[in-house]
Design a protein around this motif. Structure first.
Motif, PDB file in Angstrom:
ATOM      1  N   ALA A  20      -3.123   0.560  -9.050  1.00  0.00           N
ATOM      2  CA  ALA A  20      -2.355   1.685  -9.586  1.00  0.00           C
ATOM      3  C   ALA A  20      -0.892   1.533  -9.197  1.00  0.00           C
ATOM      4  CB  ALA A  20      -2.906   3.006  -9.057  1.00  0.00           C
ATOM      5  N   ASN A  21      -0.032   2.164  -9.978  1.00  0.00           N
ATOM      6  CA  ASN A  21       1.396   2.199  -9.671  1.00  0.00           C
ATOM      7  C   ASN A  21       1.597   3.107  -8.468  1.00  0.00           C
ATOM      8  OD1 ASN A  21       4.158   3.031  -9.618  1.00  0.00           O
ATOM      9  ND2 ASN A  21       4.379   2.322 -11.719  1.00  0.00           N
ATOM     10  N   ALA A  37       0.835  -1.197   0.000  1.00  0.00           N
ATOM     11  CA  ALA A  37       0.000   0.000   0.000  1.00  0.00           C
ATOM     12  C   ALA A  37       0.868   1.243   0.000  1.00  0.00           C
ATOM     13  CB  ALA A  37      -0.916  -0.007   1.222  1.00  0.00           C
ATOM     14  N   LEU A  38       0.335   2.319  -0.574  1.00  0.00           N
ATOM     15  CA  LEU A  38       1.010   3.613  -0.505  1.00  0.00           C
ATOM     16  C   LEU A  38       0.893   4.128   0.923  1.00  0.00           C
ATOM     17  CD1 LEU A  38       2.345   6.143  -1.701  1.00  0.00           C
ATOM     18  CD2 LEU A  38       0.066   6.937  -2.337  1.00  0.00           C
ATOM     19  N   ARG A  71      15.739   0.476  -7.955  1.00  0.00           N
ATOM     20  CA  ARG A  71      15.243  -0.830  -7.541  1.00  0.00           C
ATOM     21  C   ARG A  71      13.722  -0.910  -7.714  1.00  0.00           C
ATOM     22  NH1 ARG A  71      18.949   0.392  -3.419  1.00  0.00           N
ATOM     23  NH2 ARG A  71      17.314   0.675  -1.848  1.00  0.00           N
ATOM     24  N   GLU A  72      13.054   0.214  -7.526  1.00  0.00           N
ATOM     25  CA  GLU A  72      11.602   0.230  -7.707  1.00  0.00           C
ATOM     26  C   GLU A  72      11.221  -0.072  -9.156  1.00  0.00           C
ATOM     27  OE1 GLU A  72      10.692   4.072  -6.199  1.00  0.00           O
ATOM     28  OE2 GLU A  72      10.470   3.405  -4.125  1.00  0.00           O
ATOM     29  N   PHE A  73      12.044   0.401 -10.116  1.00  0.00           N
ATOM     30  CA  PHE A  73      11.782   0.084 -11.524  1.00  0.00           C
ATOM     31  C   PHE A  73      11.879  -1.426 -11.750  1.00  0.00           C
ATOM     32  CE2 PHE A  73      12.447   4.588 -12.526  1.00  0.00           C
ATOM     33  CZ  PHE A  73      11.495   4.775 -13.513  1.00  0.00           C
ATOM     34  N   ILE A  74      12.875  -2.060 -11.122  1.00  0.00           N
ATOM     35  CA  ILE A  74      13.029  -3.514 -11.245  1.00  0.00           C
ATOM     36  C   ILE A  74      11.820  -4.215 -10.616  1.00  0.00           C
ATOM     37  CG2 ILE A  74      14.445  -5.515 -10.652  1.00  0.00           C
ATOM     38  CD1 ILE A  74      15.748  -3.641 -12.681  1.00  0.00           C
ATOM     39  N   GLU A  75      11.429  -3.763  -9.432  1.00  0.00           N
ATOM     40  CA  GLU A  75      10.280  -4.363  -8.753  1.00  0.00           C
ATOM     41  C   GLU A  75       9.027  -4.280  -9.617  1.00  0.00           C
ATOM     42  OE1 GLU A  75       9.437  -3.593  -4.621  1.00  0.00           O
ATOM     43  OE2 GLU A  75      11.487  -2.893  -4.308  1.00  0.00           O
ATOM     44  N   ASN A  76       8.809  -3.127 -10.233  1.00  0.00           N
ATOM     45  CA  ASN A  76       7.614  -2.962 -11.073  1.00  0.00           C
ATOM     46  C   ASN A  76       7.582  -3.982 -12.207  1.00  0.00           C
ATOM     47  OD1 ASN A  76       6.368  -0.912  -9.687  1.00  0.00           O
ATOM     48  ND2 ASN A  76       7.329   0.710 -10.851  1.00  0.00           N
ATOM     49  N   LEU A  77       8.759  -4.236 -12.807  1.00  0.00           N
ATOM     50  CA  LEU A  77       8.828  -5.241 -13.868  1.00  0.00           C
ATOM     51  C   LEU A  77       8.461  -6.629 -13.323  1.00  0.00           C
ATOM     52  CD1 LEU A  77      11.974  -4.579 -16.107  1.00  0.00           C
ATOM     53  CD2 LEU A  77       9.580  -4.562 -16.775  1.00  0.00           C
ATOM     54  N   LEU A  78       8.985  -6.946 -12.150  1.00  0.00           N
ATOM     55  CA  LEU A  78       8.690  -8.250 -11.557  1.00  0.00           C
ATOM     56  C   LEU A  78       7.200  -8.398 -11.272  1.00  0.00           C
ATOM     57  CD1 LEU A  78      11.708  -8.550  -9.084  1.00  0.00           C
ATOM     58  CD2 LEU A  78      11.486  -9.570 -11.339  1.00  0.00           C
TER      59      LEU A  78
END
Length: 671
Positions: free
Chosen positions: A149-150, A105-106, A422-429
């Motif tokens: 949502a992202n 969660a945000l 790292r967040e960009f990597i997480e989003n891909l996963l």
């Protein structure tokens, strides 16, 4: 008035609902505990309805601004389930609810120390409590399922809402002062990181601001952020935040810090969450036995498991990328690789940060050629890749964002500048998991390119290593590719030894010296040694022995014991029927030579022969010391005298009697 159809529809959204008190805002309890199994009829008759966030897999953005200025920017958030209040006969949207995903969660509150709307609270997210959404003066405004949502994009937008709200509350300029204000305001916005806050996003907020303050006659004239950014790049003077604060005659605009702050390490923040319990649990041995923990299963048996964090490292030309890519393809396709068993196919992500995409594609084609030639299934739909060219083609001007960045001394020593990468990597996963229905295994190739840290300083590694461990505990296993230390063959991977302590498996690759190299056709073949300097779960097994691995130009992989090529020459002769005595004679006749054409002595051949016997590569036949005939070790009787030797049962050619001798009867030779 709600109906039974409303109850069923909201349940279909995943809402776990409860009757709630509109005054205290607390859910109705049973035996002083929250209750979550209310019947449809009980929910239908409740005065107010709320839903539990965690149980519903949701979080809510709560607009709390007592002046309702922040509410004017709610349309800039993604459409989703929305509810609000009836105030003075008007319906005002106050809550937007989103589904949580793998990122959680945000978690946001501004000002962070505000106790409530009477204390100046503008915005906060609700993620561990409950939200009243219907009944009394509460109404559902947009009755649709909550969307996923992202959360990183949402976080940027709620920060911008906080900033624009503060500016709007300060805004009170006359007709002639508008140009001066907007010149400063757009200058401040232009100075924000363009990768984090692209111009089109800022333009959306700026236009909403103009609508809110009723400055609509010249909207196009006011939208000058792109022009201001061009001025910045040209080295021209552009107003900053101090100029804007001076214009309003205030010392600071606190919310601006949200937009330029350096985010703290995720692991440090997690321990500070209000939702965390106040103390650690006390677990006895009896209780421990009854707890069902997440299982750890093999992905590639025995080297990779679920919930693991691993490393591949090696020297130049040791084949790190080819090896890692081949591993990722085998795991995605559910295929055996170098005698390691792939228990279950798992989707994989291979991030290649150095090689041009066309060259990377060529390497990949060489590997999967073996799949096509030998009718092995290649699961391309489960094998995901990302290269520098992919980022460039999709608008990332500067390529990969660093996943770890060197820390500074002093006040900033605890700050983690690599979290965004790292967040960009997480989003891909998360996207791969959503598409395939499985948590993927990831490869990050390589750390020298993806990180900008001082590798010799353990504190610089902390955020990345902690992230990797955090990811494996969430079920995302991975492996990063790194260079070897320049200090020599036994110095491990580059940088601090701190890395190895927290890994599950660490694989070392080295290009073979000439004495060990095979004669392989073609120029595109790989020949390296492989060994494990960390082998959690399989240490001491045969897999930890140093070996030779090869891949030929057709993509076929093989593995062999770590032996010089002269040993393989002796092994080949043995397989052709030559025994040790014959090989010894061949060495005396200078008939056994290595790949360089150098002859080996009979004593060297003897030593290498015995090494092959001890490795189990040559089956050594036992001979009787007395009759000189081979002895069968199967079915013969043990000697009753020594209880360890075997009695020779060979018949004498002349007498027809058994030899009957044991090695224990062998007379000792006199010195």
């Amino acid at each position: 008035m709600r109906s039974i159809d409303d109850i069923k529809r909201w349940k279909s959204y995943g809402f776990v609902m409860t009757p709630s008190n509109l005054i205290t805002k607390k859910p109705q309890c049973v035996d002083d505990k929250h209750y979550k199994d209310w019947s449809d009829e009980q929910l239908l008759g409740a005065e107010c309805l709320a839903f539990f966030h965690k149980e519903s897999g949701t979080f809510t953005i709560d607009f709390d601004d007592p002046d309702y200025v922040a509410h004017g920017y709610r349309s800039l958030l993604p459409d989703t389930f929305t509810d609000g209040k009836i105030i003075n006969g008007k319906i005002i949207s106050t809550h937007k609810t989103y589904k949580t995903n793998g990122s959680g969660a945000l978690k946001f509150k501004y000002p962070h120390n505000a106790k409530g709307k009477d204390d100046g609270l503008l915005l906060e997210t609700l993620y561990s409590t409950s939200t009243i959404f219907e009944g009394g003066n509460r109404v559902v405004i947009n009755d649709v399922p909550p969307v996923t949502a992202n959360i990183f994009e949402l976080e940027k937008k709620v920060k911008l809402i906080s900033f624009f709200t503060e500016i709007e509350k300060l805004y009170d300029v006359g007709e002639g002062g508008r140009d001066d204000f907007h010149l400063r305001f757009t200058g401040v916005l232009a100075r924000l990181n363009e990768d984090e806050y692209p111009t089109n996003l800022l333009d959306q907020f700026h236009e909403q601001f103009l609508l809110n303050v009723n400055d609509t006659t010249e909207i196009k004239k006011r939208l000058k952020i792109s022009r201001q950014r061009k001025n910045l790049k040209a080295g021209k003077n552009v107003f900053g935040i101090k100029d804007l604060a001076n214009y309003f005659n205030v010392k600071t605009i606190p919310s601006y810090e949200l937009l330029k702050e350096i985010e703290k390490d995720q692991n440090d923040l997690e321990g500070m969450e209000d939702s965390d319990p106040k103390e650690y649990p006390l677990i006895s041995g009896l209780e421990f036995d009854t707890i069902e923990y997440p299982k750890v299963d093999y992905i590639l048996n025995p080297i990779f498991t679920t919930r693991s964090f691993n490393q591949i490292y090696g020297y130049y030309e040791s084949g790190k990328t080819v090896f890692g890519l081949a591993l990722s393809i085998a795991m995605a396709s559910g295929q055996e690789f170098l005698d390691w068993k792939c228990e279950n196919s798992v989707p994989t992500l291979y991030v290649e940060s150095e090689l041009p995409a066309e060259l990377f594609k060529s390497v990949r084609a060489s590997i999967i050629n073996d799949y096509f030639e030998n009718n092995k299934e290649f699961r391309g739909d489960r094998h995901f890749t990302l290269t520098q060219d992919d980022l460039t083609n999709n608008g990332f001007k500067y390529g990969f964002k660093s996943i770890a960045v060197a820390k500074e001394h002093g006040k900033k020593a605890a700050e983690d500048y690599g979290r965004r990468g790292r967040e960009f990597i997480e989003n891909l996963l998360f996207k791969i998991e959503k598409r395939t229905g499985q948590k993927p295994f990831y490869f990050l190739d390589n750390m020298s390119r993806l990180a900008t840290i001082d590798e010799n300083k353990a504190p610089d590694w902390h955020p990345f290593i902690n992230w990797g461990i955090d990811m494996k505990n969430k079920g995302y296993s991975g492996c990063f590719v790194h260079h070897a230390n320049k200090g020599g063959n036994n110095k491990g991977s580059s940088g601090s030894s701190f890395i190895g302590r927290l890994l599950d498996t660490s694989i070392a690759l080295r290009k073979l010296d000439n004495d060990y190299r095979f004669d392989m056709k073609g120029d595109k073949n790989l020949q390296s040694s492989i060994e494990f300097d960390k082998s959690r779960g399989f240490g001491g097994s045969k897999w930890t022995r140093k070996r030779i691995i090869t891949m030929n130009e057709d993509g076929q992989w093989r593995n062999y014991p770590y032996l010089k090529q002269i040993s393989f020459e002796i092994l080949k002769l043995s397989e052709q029927g030559f025994n040790q005595e014959q090989l010894r004679q061949m060495a005396k006749d200078k008939e056994i030579k290595d790949s360089s054409g150098d002859s080996y002595s009979s004593s060297s051949v003897d030593r290498l022969y015995l090494e092959l016997v001890n490795l189990g590569l040559i089956e050594r036949k036992a001979h009787c010391w007395s009759c000189k005939k081979p002895i069968s070790t199967e079915g013969d009787k043990k000697c009753p005298k020594c209880n360890s030797g075997i009695i020779c049962t060979n018949e004498n050619d002349k007498t027809g009697k058994e030899c009957g001798k044991c090695v224990c009867q062998n007379p000792k030779k006199k010195k």
